[in-house]
Design an enzyme around this catalytic site. Structure first.
Site, PDB file in Angstrom:
ATOM      1  N   GLU A 177      14.092 -18.999  -8.531  1.00  0.00           N
ATOM      2  CA  GLU A 177      13.358 -17.958  -9.390  1.00  0.00           C
ATOM      3  C   GLU A 177      11.908 -18.064  -9.056  1.00  0.00           C
ATOM      4  O   GLU A 177      10.737 -18.085 -10.390  1.00  0.00           O
ATOM      5  CB  GLU A 177      14.216 -18.466 -10.161  1.00  0.00           C
ATOM      6  N   GLU A 365      24.028 -18.850  -9.464  1.00  0.00           N
ATOM      7  CA  GLU A 365      23.888 -18.949 -10.909  1.00  0.00           C
ATOM      8  C   GLU A 365      24.560 -18.032 -11.431  1.00  0.00           C
ATOM      9  O   GLU A 365      24.198 -17.036 -11.064  1.00  0.00           O
ATOM     10  CB  GLU A 365      22.518 -19.121 -11.783  1.00  0.00           C
TER      11      GLU A 365
END
Length: 456
Positions: A177, A365
């Site tokens: 991320e 995720e």
């Protein structure tokens, strides 16, 4: 689609996703390992950040976390008992290179070798994330992600990991991320290292983009048969109204949150035409950078939890867009104040499928934090169970519609240190009593165990 389905109504089976579909759980070093200064490990930016009063909920820190470093076998054996065959974890940069560069800490290398070997012994495939936010503080003292020298620092770090672990680890993720660790850490200052401002944010963006590709190239060179990916946070962006100003605001938010790092890797450059402030990155781009930002990843990991509703705002600099908090919209939310909105994961899979250069997509995720209540040795987390099941229905819908999706990893295996929110929000399939480090498989974990068992 109802978001309040009874869990018993869920009819999907893991086997329905196909025999090659990958199922697993995701974690991160700082969030689970503890042992923050053990066996040669030095200080990371998160080790430093948690010490400043007010940075973390209730003064929490990750110095002990889940004690995974001390007792990794316990959790891996528990994983095995729950039929989990793929384990995503990250390498702590400061555990293997205490100074960020230079002298190798063999004790740190040995720890990850033991984790990798024990996973394999237990029939669990290791998936390694190279950078999950814990930059060495020694490198941050030199500017961290704002310093172009990080291109060389990161290359050396990746090369070390590839050489030491690549004989057994074949599944790799370069960055976790980048939008979050650059935005929250170098623009808003709410995450480590706590720096603020556009002059910090823009060079951090460019250097992370460059390192994303550098890491991929090193792995391609050093690791035989490597499957190389990187991961992106993403949220469906919906305009607050049909007003032109709100629609434009939503488009800008989508550009920043969902497009900023994927498009340069595909050779499309930064999406500065749709967000003018990004044109200022040009001052950090050197000859050859635009070509070197590109890397042909084997897969892209998308990490979706929610959607965001955005409206125009004159008061927000650069973006002129404001996210309307979920709690103000009278919708179902998690403890993170994120809307429970299962279609968002379908929309993100659809969005990333629209890029021609993406070969394969894995949900690396997805999960939720709710208020778990422990009664003796039971944690009945029906809201999390419903969340996972309804999001998985959307993943299956995407697959049925022909979208590329090849795997799904739950965030996360055990409750852990959840960055600025400390230990308050619990995301785990497994409950941890942080006073005793006792593990209790939650109702959602038992369901996931049985769900995966039917896939065998």
């Amino acid at each position: 689609m109802s978001q309040k389905n009874n869990p018993q109504d869920f009819q999907l089976k893991a086997s329905n996703f196909g025999k090659n579909f990958v199922w697993g759980v995701s974690t991160a070093a700082y969030q689970i390992e503890g042992a923050h200064n053990v066996a040669g490990k030095s200080e990371s930016i998160w080790d430093r950040f948690v010490l400043k009063k007010g940075n973390i909920y209730n003064g929490h820190h990750g110095q002990d976390a889940c004690e995974f470093y001390a007792d990794y076998e316990r959790d891996i054996l528990l994983m095995k008992s729950m039929n989990i065959e793929n384990f995503r974890f990250s390498i702590s940069w400061t555990r293997v290179l205490p100074n960020g560069v230079g002298v190798v800490n063999e004790a740190g290398i040995n720890f990850y070798n033991k984790v990798i070997d024990f996973c394999i012994t237990c029939g669990i495939t290791p998936w390694v994330t190279l950078y999950h936010w814990d930059l060495p503080q020694s490198l941050e003292d030199k500017g961290g992600w704002t310093n172009r020298e990080i291109l060389g620092w990161f290359e050396a770090y990746v090369k070390l990991c590839a050489k030491r672990f690549g004989d057994r680890v074949k599944h790799w993720m370069v960055l976790n991320e980048p939008m979050v660790f650059t935005g929250a850490g170098y623009f808003l200052g709410v995450h480590a290292p706590g720096r603020k401002g556009l002059k910090k944010f823009l060079p951090a963006i460019h250097h992370a983009t460059m390192c994303q590709a550098i890491g991929g190239r090193v792995l391609r060179t050093e690791v035989v048969d490597a499957e190389i990916g990187t991961t992106f946070s993403c949220s469906q962006i919906t305009p607050f109204s049909n007003k032109k100003t709100d629609v434009i605001a939503a488009q800008k938010a989508d550009t920043l949150l969902n497009r900023l790092f994927i498009e340069p890797s595909l050779g499309l450059g930064y999406p500065s035409d749709d967000l003018r402030v990004l044109k200022r990155i040009e001052k950090y781009i050197q000859p050859g950078d635009k070509e070197n930002m590109v890397f042909d990843f084997d897969f892209i990991g998308i990490q979706n939890y929610t959607r965001e509703v955005v409206r125009h705002s004159y008061t927000v600099p650069y973006l002129r867009a404001k996210i309307i908090k979920a709690t103000k919209r009278n919708v179902e939310t998690t403890l993170m104040d994120w809307e429970v909105y299962p279609p968002s994961i379908y929309e993100m899979l659809k969005k990333f499928n629209s890029y021609e250069g993406i070969k394969k997509i894995i949900v690396t995720e997805n999960g939720a934090a709710f208020e778990d209540v422990r009664r003796n040795n039971n944690v009945k987390d029906l809201k999390r169970l419903s969340y996972l099941q309804n999001y998985l229905k959307e993943v299956k819908r995407a697959q049925k519609d022909g979208l590329k999706v090849s795997g799904y990893f739950v965030w996360t295996f055990t409750d852990n240190f959840e960055w600025a929110e400390g230990y308050y929000p619990r995301f785990g399939l497994v409950y941890i009593d942080f006073d005793t480090q006792k593990r209790i498989i939650k109702t959602s974990g038992k369901w996931f165990r049985n769900f995966l068992a039917k896939n065998k």
